[in-house]
Structures are given as structure tokens and as C-alpha cells.
Enzyme design. Structure first.
Site, short mmCIF file in Angstrom:
data_model
loop_
_atom_site.label_atom_id
_atom_site.label_comp_id
_atom_site.label_asym_id
_atom_site.label_seq_id
_atom_site.Cartn_x
_atom_site.Cartn_y
_atom_site.Cartn_z
N LYS A 196 19.17 -18.33 19.97
CA LYS A 196 18.47 -19.35 20.76
C LYS A 196 18.17 -20.58 19.93
CE LYS A 196 16.44 -16.66 24.49
NZ LYS A 196 15.22 -16.18 25.11
N LYS A 200 27.42 -11.27 27.19
CA LYS A 200 26.45 -10.59 28.04
C LYS A 200 26.19 -11.39 29.32
CE LYS A 200 22.00 -11.11 27.12
NZ LYS A 200 20.65 -11.08 26.53
N LYS A 223 20.81 -14.73 32.43
CA LYS A 223 20.19 -15.68 33.36
C LYS A 223 20.51 -17.12 32.98
CE LYS A 223 15.94 -13.01 33.64
NZ LYS A 223 14.73 -12.84 32.86
P1 TYM Z 1 14.65 -10.19 29.51
O1 TYM Z 1 13.73 -10.81 30.48
O2 TYM Z 1 15.67 -11.04 28.84
O3 TYM Z 1 15.44 -9.01 30.21
C1 TYM Z 1 14.77 -8.01 30.95
C2 TYM Z 1 15.46 -6.66 30.77
O4 TYM Z 1 16.84 -6.75 31.20
C3 TYM Z 1 17.70 -6.24 30.17
N1 TYM Z 1 18.97 -7.00 30.23
C4 TYM Z 1 20.18 -6.43 30.38
N2 TYM Z 1 20.57 -5.15 30.48
C5 TYM Z 1 21.90 -4.90 30.63
N3 TYM Z 1 22.84 -5.89 30.68
C6 TYM Z 1 22.50 -7.18 30.56
N4 TYM Z 1 23.43 -8.14 30.63
C7 TYM Z 1 21.11 -7.51 30.41
N5 TYM Z 1 20.42 -8.68 30.28
C8 TYM Z 1 19.12 -8.35 30.18
C9 TYM Z 1 16.93 -6.52 28.88
O5 TYM Z 1 17.40 -5.69 27.82
C10 TYM Z 1 15.51 -6.19 29.29
O6 TYM Z 1 15.29 -4.81 29.24
N6 TYM Z 1 11.94 -9.58 25.37
C11 TYM Z 1 12.18 -9.06 26.68
C12 TYM Z 1 10.94 -9.01 27.55
C13 TYM Z 1 9.79 -8.27 26.97
C14 TYM Z 1 9.66 -6.86 26.84
C15 TYM Z 1 8.37 -6.63 26.29
C16 TYM Z 1 10.51 -5.79 27.14
C17 TYM Z 1 8.63 -8.82 26.51
N7 TYM Z 1 7.77 -7.83 26.11
C18 TYM Z 1 7.92 -5.32 26.03
C19 TYM Z 1 10.06 -4.49 26.86
C20 TYM Z 1 8.79 -4.27 26.31
C21 TYM Z 1 13.20 -9.95 27.37
O7 TYM Z 1 13.35 -11.11 27.07
O8 TYM Z 1 13.83 -9.36 28.41
#
Ligand code: TYM
Length: 328
Positions: free
Chosen positions: A111, A192, A195
Site C-alpha cells: 500500500k 487477489k 475491493k
Molecule cells: P479486509 O477488510 O481487507 O478483508 C476482510 C476479510 O476478507 C478476506 N479476504 C479474502 N479472502 C479470500 N480471497 C480474497 N480475495 C480476499 N480478500 C479479502 C480477508 O483475509 C479478511 O479475512 N486487516 C483486516 C481487517 C481486520 C481484522 C481484525 C481481521 C482488522 N482487525 C481482527 C481479523 C481480526 C482487513 O483489512 O480485512
């Protein structure tokens, strides 16, 4: 009962990757575990956000959690910024992290490389994520594959805290789905599904209309071999579509390969599109009922209250262990 915690950022629209990597696991786990799910808006502001858009996305994400099958009678759903302990414990976690280890996080590297002005919050994002998890004495964190490094850091920070101060934090385990830990872009299956991808043809949003979803799947990049076989290295496009269908229909990849024996990519894609739209249609319907309902606010108020009580218990232990404030 063992505890689960996970979070999703309220940025952009939730993708099929988020759904398969995260939401689907959440709904499967809520009967066996005490589940706490969070809309991590403090994480969202590590990148610039439009405030009105952010407000809308927070509510929309809350409605999607419920539409995807989270039952507020079983699981706690809340907004991160409504529970103050997250920012407080996040600061404490920052103070035991080193800049070096945070700079090694691949998501930070990706990022920050793409942006000229990088907030310090982007660097200190993982200690806040650690705080999210550790405040609830979480046993298991269900996430997609891209969060692995952050969960490993969370474990390291928890161990460091326990050793340095007092043994107050549970060391969490990661849980990654067998099928669909990393759903790839439909247009560039080396990347990947994300969003923030500017090529929207490669990304299925959970709220895309069903015709658009069908079109996107039918124009997904495959290869010229014409054989439906799971081989991520040589056939990443076909393998990605197989993974999507397997995850959504709870079928094994082997059984799907058998189903498509002798069939071409046209039939294959039509069938994957059918599986996706069949799965998403009822979710979209429920989403539309919920998104502007009073019910949603009641659920989020109750969730914040429950989460706050749990988080404050651990926060107090952490403050005592670190010697902050007065002993109470
Ligand atoms: P975020 O918002 O980017 O994504 C949310 C969840 O979706 C999963 N994910 C995917 N899984 C499979 N294929 C993909 N292409 C894909 N894109 C996203 C992510 O692995 C995630 O599980 N840092 C985290 C948010 C967070 C969090 C936490 C998660 C903040 N605090 C505590 C768990 C525990 C994030 O940016 O996820």
C-alpha cells in the site's frame, strides 16, 4: 465456549473474495463458538475516506454481515470506533512493536509503494489489529490468506506482552478456509480479488446485480486448453472458478472436475455463474430489507454494549500489567 473474533474494513463494496474467505466461515462457526464480529472503521481511516461515504459503507457492511447469515442472537456484531478500548489497547500494542517489524508487513509495503503520501496509521495498523483480537481473549481468528502475516504478528505481540508484563493475553490461532483462502481477480488470476481493484470486471461485488455477475464470470480469463482441471500454477483462471464453485456449493474440487469432464468452458462458466447467483440472490434480498431498518441500529447498539463490557475487562488487566494509571 471458545471465542472467535474477526473484522472487515468498511471500504468499497464487499467482494466475493471477502465473502468466501471470511463471511462464509463466520456463519459456519457461530453455532460452535462465541463469536464477535467487527466493522473495523478505525482501520479504514488509515487511507483517505470521504466521511459521508464511510458512514454509508459502515451501515452497508453491517447489513451484509447479517444478510450473509450472522445471527445477532448468537454472535456479537459491532462498530470498532464505538468501543473505545480498541484505540487504547492499540496504542499499548504500538508501544511494544518495533518500527522494523511493522515495515516488514507486506500489506504495508504494497500500500505504501502505491501512494505518495502514507499515513503513520498505515504503518501502525497491525498493532491495532492485534488489539482488536487480544481484547476479547480470542482463541481463533477466521480470515483469508492475506491476513496471515498480521495474525502471526498478533501472536508475537501477545507473547511479548505476557512475558514482559503479566500473563493476561490469550494467544490466538488462525483459521483459513480449505477452499477459497485467496480468491483471485477474474481478469488477472495472478492477482487477489480486491475491493480496491480499478478493473471492476475482475471483481464480483456482493451487491452487483445478478446479470452483471453472470457477465463478469462469462468473460473471466481462462486459457486455451479447453479442459476443466484444477491446476493453479498452469491454469489459474479455471482453478479460481473451480474454487469459487466448490466453496459456494460445499462440493469438493475432485467432484467438480468429474462434473465437467468432456464439457467446454462455455458450459463450465454458465454453471459457475449459476452457482454464484443462486447463492447471492437471497443474500441481496435480505440486505435490501435490512440496510435502512431500525432493527440494524438496535443490533449495533446491543453489539457495542456487549463488546465494550468484554473489551474493558481485558483493557483493565493490560493497564494494570503495564503500570498505567492507578491500581484498581
Ligand atoms: P479486509 O477488510 O481487507 O478483508 C476482510 C476479510 O476478507 C478476506 N479476504 C479474502 N479472502 C479470500 N480471497 C480474497 N480475495 C480476499 N480478500 C479479502 C480477508 O483475509 C479478511 O479475512 N486487516 C483486516 C481487517 C481486520 C481484522 C481484525 C481481521 C482488522 N482487525 C481482527 C481479523 C481480526 C482487513 O483489512 O480485512
Amino acid at each position: 465456549m471458545k471465542k472467535i473474533f474477526s473484522g472487515v474494513q468498511p471500504t468499497g463494496t464487499v467482494t466475493l473474495g471477502n465473502y468466501i474467505g471470511a463471511f462464509k466461515q463466520f456463519t459456519e462457526l457461530q453455532d460452535e463458538y462465541e463469536c464477535i464480529f467487527c466493522i473495523v472503521d478505525l482501520h479504514a481511516i488509515t487511507m483517505p475516506q470521504d466521511r459521508l461515504e464511510l458512514r454509508k459503507t459502515i451501515k452497508s457492511l453491517a447489513a451484509l454481515y447479517l444478510a450473509a447469515g450472522i445471527d445477532p442472537e448468537k454472535a456479537t456484531l459491532f462498530i470498532q470506533s464505538e468501543v473505545q478500548a480498541h484505540a487504547q489497547a492499540g496504542w499499548m500494542m504500538q508501544c511494544i512493536s518495533t518500527i522494523g517489524e511493522l515495515e516488514r508487513m507486506t500489506q504495508y509495503k504494497d500500500k505504501s509503494a502505491k501512494n505518495t503520501s502514507v499515513s503513520s496509521g498505515l504503518l501502525t495498523y497491525p498493532p491495532l489489529m492485534a488489539a482488536d483480537i487480544l481484547l476479547y481473549q480470542t482463541d481463533v481468528v477466521p480470515v483469508g490468506d492475506d491476513q496471515k502475516q498480521h495474525i502471526e504478528l498478533t501472536r508475537d505481540l501477545a507473547e511479548r506482552f505476557n512475558k514482559k508484563f503479566n500473563d493476561v493475553l490469550t494467544i490466538p490461532e488462525i483459521r483459513i478456509p480449505k477452499n477459497g483462502a485467496r480468491i483471485m481477480s477474474l481478469q488477472d488470476p495472478a492477482k487477489k480479488m480486491s475491493k480496491s481493484d480499478t478493473n471492476k470486471k475482475g471483481v464480483i461485488s456482493l451487491l452487483d446485480d445478478l446479470k452483471t455477475i453472470e457477465k463478469k464470470i462469462k468473460s473471466a480469463v481462462t486459457d486455451s486448453e479447453g479442459i476443466v482441471k484444477f491446476d493453479p500454477e498452469n491454469k489459474p483462471g479455471v482453478s479460481n472458478l473451480l474454487t469459487i464453485e466448490a466453496a459456494l456449493t460445499n462440493t469438493s474440487i475432485k467432484d467438480l472436475e468429474k462434473k465437467y469432464e468432456g464439457l467446454g468452458y462455455g458450459d463450465f462458466k454458465a454453471s459457475v455463474a449459476q452457482a454464484v447467483t443462486d447463492h447471492l440472490a437471497p443474500i441481496q434480498e435480505r440486505y435490501n430489507e435490512l440496510v435502512n431498518s431500525e432493527e440494524l441500529d438496535v443490533i449495533l447498539d446491543q453489539g457495542a454494549e456487549k463488546a465494550e463490557a468484554l473489551a474493558n475487562k481485558t483493557l483493565k488487566k493490560m493497564q494494570n500489567a503495564m503500570g498505567l494509571g492507578r491500581k484498581r
